[in-house]
Design a protein around this motif. Structure first.
Motif, PDB file in Angstrom:
ATOM      1  N   HIS A  98       8.834  13.267  -3.051  1.00  0.00           N
ATOM      2  CA  HIS A  98       9.991  13.051  -2.187  1.00  0.00           C
ATOM      3  C   HIS A  98      10.274  14.372  -1.466  1.00  0.00           C
ATOM      4  O   HIS A  98      10.699  15.330  -2.082  1.00  0.00           O
ATOM      5  CB  HIS A  98      11.174  12.602  -3.052  1.00  0.00           C
ATOM      6  N   THR A 103       3.605  10.744  -8.829  1.00  0.00           N
ATOM      7  CA  THR A 103       3.491  10.312  -7.452  1.00  0.00           C
ATOM      8  C   THR A 103       4.584   9.289  -7.188  1.00  0.00           C
ATOM      9  O   THR A 103       4.950   8.590  -8.115  1.00  0.00           O
ATOM     10  CB  THR A 103       2.091   9.716  -7.188  1.00  0.00           C
ATOM     11  N   PRO A 104       5.156   9.179  -6.022  1.00  0.00           N
ATOM     12  CA  PRO A 104       4.957   9.990  -4.835  1.00  0.00           C
ATOM     13  C   PRO A 104       5.869  11.216  -4.800  1.00  0.00           C
ATOM     14  O   PRO A 104       6.730  11.351  -5.645  1.00  0.00           O
ATOM     15  CB  PRO A 104       5.357   9.010  -3.736  1.00  0.00           C
ATOM     16  N   LEU A 108      11.179  11.994   3.187  1.00  0.00           N
ATOM     17  CA  LEU A 108       9.905  11.294   3.323  1.00  0.00           C
ATOM     18  C   LEU A 108       9.262  11.133   1.950  1.00  0.00           C
ATOM     19  O   LEU A 108       9.315  12.033   1.126  1.00  0.00           O
ATOM     20  CB  LEU A 108       8.983  12.107   4.236  1.00  0.00           C
ATOM     21  N   LEU A 109       8.672   9.966   1.716  1.00  0.00           N
ATOM     22  CA  LEU A 109       7.884   9.767   0.506  1.00  0.00           C
ATOM     23  C   LEU A 109       6.416   9.942   0.858  1.00  0.00           C
ATOM     24  O   LEU A 109       5.957   9.407   1.859  1.00  0.00           O
ATOM     25  CB  LEU A 109       8.092   8.359  -0.065  1.00  0.00           C
ATOM     26  N   MET A 110       5.700  10.712   0.044  1.00  0.00           N
ATOM     27  CA  MET A 110       4.289  10.934   0.331  1.00  0.00           C
ATOM     28  C   MET A 110       3.501  10.818  -0.969  1.00  0.00           C
ATOM     29  O   MET A 110       3.902  11.356  -2.000  1.00  0.00           O
ATOM     30  CB  MET A 110       4.111  12.326   0.929  1.00  0.00           C
ATOM     31  N   ASP A 111       2.385  10.116  -0.920  1.00  0.00           N
ATOM     32  CA  ASP A 111       1.587   9.967  -2.139  1.00  0.00           C
ATOM     33  C   ASP A 111       0.876  11.271  -2.468  1.00  0.00           C
ATOM     34  O   ASP A 111       0.712  12.134  -1.608  1.00  0.00           O
ATOM     35  CB  ASP A 111       0.578   8.827  -1.974  1.00  0.00           C
ATOM     36  N   ILE A 136      12.057  17.448  -3.205  1.00  0.00           N
ATOM     37  CA  ILE A 136      13.313  17.068  -3.869  1.00  0.00           C
ATOM     38  C   ILE A 136      13.001  16.557  -5.272  1.00  0.00           C
ATOM     39  O   ILE A 136      13.602  16.981  -6.245  1.00  0.00           O
ATOM     40  CB  ILE A 136      14.041  15.956  -3.076  1.00  0.00           C
ATOM     41  N   SER A 137      12.062  15.647  -5.357  1.00  0.00           N
ATOM     42  CA  SER A 137      11.708  15.105  -6.670  1.00  0.00           C
ATOM     43  C   SER A 137      10.296  14.551  -6.609  1.00  0.00           C
ATOM     44  O   SER A 137       9.734  14.373  -5.537  1.00  0.00           O
ATOM     45  CB  SER A 137      12.689  14.014  -7.083  1.00  0.00           C
ATOM     46  N   ILE A 138       9.732  14.307  -7.773  1.00  0.00           N
ATOM     47  CA  ILE A 138       8.417  13.686  -7.855  1.00  0.00           C
ATOM     48  C   ILE A 138       8.575  12.416  -8.677  1.00  0.00           C
ATOM     49  O   ILE A 138       9.261  12.403  -9.698  1.00  0.00           O
ATOM     50  CB  ILE A 138       7.390  14.638  -8.502  1.00  0.00           C
ATOM     51  N   GLY A 139       7.960  11.354  -8.190  1.00  0.00           N
ATOM     52  CA  GLY A 139       8.148  10.042  -8.813  1.00  0.00           C
ATOM     53  C   GLY A 139       7.571   9.965 -10.211  1.00  0.00           C
ATOM     54  O   GLY A 139       6.818  10.846 -10.639  1.00  0.00           O
ATOM     55  N   PRO A 140       7.913   8.914 -10.924  1.00  0.00           N
ATOM     56  CA  PRO A 140       7.363   8.744 -12.266  1.00  0.00           C
ATOM     57  C   PRO A 140       5.843   8.648 -12.191  1.00  0.00           C
ATOM     58  O   PRO A 140       5.303   8.027 -11.285  1.00  0.00           O
ATOM     59  CB  PRO A 140       7.978   7.423 -12.741  1.00  0.00           C
ATOM     60  N   GLY A 141       5.140   9.291 -13.095  1.00  0.00           N
ATOM     61  CA  GLY A 141       3.683   9.247 -13.068  1.00  0.00           C
ATOM     62  C   GLY A 141       3.099  10.244 -12.082  1.00  0.00           C
ATOM     63  O   GLY A 141       1.933  10.161 -11.736  1.00  0.00           O
ATOM     64  N   GLU A 170      -2.251  12.022  -3.151  1.00  0.00           N
ATOM     65  CA  GLU A 170      -3.539  12.299  -2.485  1.00  0.00           C
ATOM     66  C   GLU A 170      -3.318  12.997  -1.138  1.00  0.00           C
ATOM     67  O   GLU A 170      -3.986  13.962  -0.813  1.00  0.00           O
ATOM     68  CB  GLU A 170      -4.312  11.010  -2.208  1.00  0.00           C
ATOM     69  N   THR A 171      -2.351  12.487  -0.363  1.00  0.00           N
ATOM     70  CA  THR A 171      -2.060  13.100   0.932  1.00  0.00           C
ATOM     71  C   THR A 171      -1.515  14.520   0.739  1.00  0.00           C
ATOM     72  O   THR A 171      -1.875  15.431   1.494  1.00  0.00           O
ATOM     73  CB  THR A 171      -1.059  12.244   1.722  1.00  0.00           C
TER      74      THR A 171
END
Lengths: 561, 70
Positions: B48, B45-46, B56-59, B38-43, B61-62
């Motif tokens: 969405h 990661t993480p 679900l939010l996933m970092d 859906i989206s990717i967080g600022p920077g 690295e995973t």
């Protein structure tokens, strides 16, 4: 009979528990708010609420607690709560529970948020399913009748699918038609997410929200409450002047001052807990994790750590307790170490008092700076000791309107641990210091504090405090009292010297810096010892903070001169 | 070359091929599951993710450890 509530985090388990037992307990939107299992009575039945788990294989603290409980105290019946909007994943746990062969029923929560419910679920699984919709939401009697019938007719569930989680998922995909979430709810959440999770807009809203909360708590309502309540201890103290003998008077006045300082401060903290509870209940906290992940990652923490840290602004004790939601043990230890840097509400009166001496017209700015100083120092320390990345796997709940009842439960839960501490540690510290400052070392009563035991005791650490200019005994005594409870710093200071004369603008800055960074109170250290299971950890933290506070205060004196 | 979840852009969908950690299965991420970023967080990661009605939010690295197919 003994019943156990089992379910995924966030599956509405705690709501069912509260309704069955009518016991106070907090309900949350953040995965894993229940870490210890909780007990309640419903008629003659005992109901146990286990922490939310995803599986019966131990991956986190909560799962260990739950599995340990289920294997050591097999219940008469299991009430398995599932969130219908996440039915596919929830049923993995259901299938695992069925392997235990204990009579069970399924409580399907949030059914009103879905359409096309799989009404044949009962036949497929072979256990009764109770659909919780708005109109039949609370029917504890029906629920208990269902599970009792299962037990009386000896109908344990049949294991439908043994095997790994992956095999269970295949089984679920083959046998069960999943319900669909009603579009209106999803669209609303998506629309809000687009705004609140926007890298720029979302961050701006987050900062604005936090600023508003702090402004309302500490600047707008806080001082008003303090002014309102502060009169009463003073009036009571004046009345207590009549009491004879002097020792009893001293004790009474010490107790009044001690309790007074707690009550002055309690409304402010309640307010902060209340605001944080709103954020968590409506589902915003998880969005904060999303926005903060990249920053926290730089310090070796995951976005999840933000929640305990925010609670730390209220009181470190519940904050340390709330780190139990962090699965990773190194993460948890690191977050616990960082919590004391997130200035607890008890230090606020200290900052306020000192700020009014340093520059009364800029009091709010100085307090804000003290907060920032402490956080920045903490983050630097954390970054210096960090390598690697912290994993993050977090479910994003839909936005929900916060319910007043939930907020109340949560705020009360957090306040309880604070009040317990206040009325034990704080009251004793206040009374002991009151006696110490009215008794001479020869155990005679004296009106002159400089002749007292306290003045005598405070001369010992004086050489240590000389380089940072805090060698006056009236400044040292409150710092010692502050080791037991930060609230005592100002109350002891005021008792010893009502005009705050020794706190000249010259020493105010090192005093402020030292107070901001010196070791957390004994209650926090005790909780840390309990939570980390090591005696060395609080001891190390104590030494570290003393050295850090001393170093920074020394730096402040240099800057000042 | 094998594609991993972190290479997807916001709005892209893919089918999961291989999941390294059983913990992810518990959350409902199994091979064959169709996920949408859906989206990717600022920077960066993480991540969405959205699948089967679950967000679900996933970092990052995973996400690099999960193989996917477009």
């Amino acid at each position: 009979m003994n019943f156990v509530l089992v379910g995924n985090p966030n599956s509405g388990k705690t709501t069912v528990f509260n309704h069955l037992t009518r016991q106070r307990q907090h309900i949350g939107n953040f995965p894993g708010v229940t870490v210890e299992y909780k007990q309640g009575q419903c008629g003659n039945d005992r109901i146990i609420d286990l922490p939310g788990v995803y599986s019966l294989t131990p991956h986190s603290n909560e799962e260990e607690v739950a599995i340990q409980y289920l294997t050591t105290h097999p219940p008469d019946g299991i009430i398995n709560c599932v969130d219908v909007t996440n039915l596919r994943r929830s049923l993995i746990l259901t299938l695992s529970l069925m392997e235990l062969g204990i009579p069970m029923i399924l409580v399907a929560n949030m059914a009103e948020e879905c359409s096309r419910l799989p009404e044949n679920l009962e036949q497929i699984l072979g256990i009764p399913v109770f659909w919780v919709r708005k109109q039949n939401r609370w029917a504890p009697a029906v629920l208990l009748r269902l599970i009792r019938a299962q037990i009386q007719q000896h109908r344990p569930p049949l294991p439908l699918c043994r095997g790994s989680a992956e095999q269970k998922l295949y089984w679920i995909d083959r046998h069960i038609t999943l319900p669909t979430r009603k579009m209106s709810n999803r669209q609303r959440t998506q629309r809000l997410d687009r705004l609140l999770m926007h890298p720029l807009g979302g961050t701006a809203i987050l900062l604005a929200t936090m600023a508003l909360i702090f402004y309302l708590t500490f600047h707008f309502f806080g001082p008003w409450f303090i002014q309102f309540i502060d009169r009463y201890p003073q009036q009571l103290n004046a009345m207590a002047e009549e009491i004879e003998p002097p020792l009893l008077r001293t004790l009474t006045q010490g107790a009044i001052t001690g309790i007074g300082s707690i009550f002055c401060f309690l409304p402010t903290m309640l307010l902060l807990f209340f605001f944080l509870a709103i954020l968590e209940d409506c589902g915003y906290t998880v969005r904060i994790c999303y926005l903060c992940q990249h920053i926290m990652d730089r310090f070796g923490l995951s976005g999840k750590s933000i929640v305990p840290l925010l609670i730390g602004f209220g009181c470190s004790v519940p904050a340390v307790l709330s780190t139990r939601t962090l699965e990773d043990q190194t993460q948890r230890a690191k977050t616990i170490r960082l919590i004391p840097f997130f200035t607890c509400g008890a230090k606020l009166p200290v900052f306020g008092t000192i700020a009014s001496i340093l520059a009364p017209e800029h009091a709010f700015d100085i307090v804000l700076l003290a907060y920032l100083l402490s956080i920045i120092v903490g983050l630097i320390c954390s970054a210096l000791t960090t390598k690697g990345h912290a994993p993050l796997l977090l479910e994003l709940p839909p936005y929900r309107m916060p319910k007043f009842k939930n907020l109340w439960h949560r705020v009360m839960g957090q306040t309880k641990s604070f009040v317990q501490k206040a009325f034990t540690v704080l009251l004793i510290t206040a009374m002991v210091t009151a006696v110490l400052q009215k008794c001479t070392p020869q155990l005679n009563y004296t009106e002159d504090p400089s002749q007292s035991i306290l003045a005598y005791l405070a001369t010992f650490p004086a050489p240590f405090f000389r380089p940072i200019k805090l060698d006056h005994w009236i400044l040292i005594a409150p710092l010692i009292a502050g080791l037991f409870a930060k609230e005592s710093i100002v109350s002891v200071l005021r008792v010893l010297s009502p005009g705050l004369a020794p706190l000249t603008p010259e020493v105010a800055l090192p005093f402020l810096v030292f107070c901001a960074l010196y070791p957390p109170c004994s209650a926090t250290l005790t909780v840390i010892r309990k939570e980390t299971g090591s005696l060395w950890e609080p001891f190390r933290l104590f030494l570290f903070h003393t050295a850090l506070a001393y170093g920074c205060a020394l730096l402040a004196t240099f800057i000042r001169t | 070359m094998k594609m991993t979840l972190d290479q997807l852009k916001p709005g892209q969908q893919a089918v999961i091929q291989r999941v390294p950690h059983p913990r992810l299965w518990m959350l409902g991420l199994s091979p064959g599951t169709r996920v949408e970023v859906i989206s990717i967080g600022p920077g960066g990661t993480p991540y969405h993710l959205y699948f089967y009605g679950c967000s679900l939010l996933m970092d990052r690295e995973t996400a690099t450890q999960i193989e996917v197919k477009l």
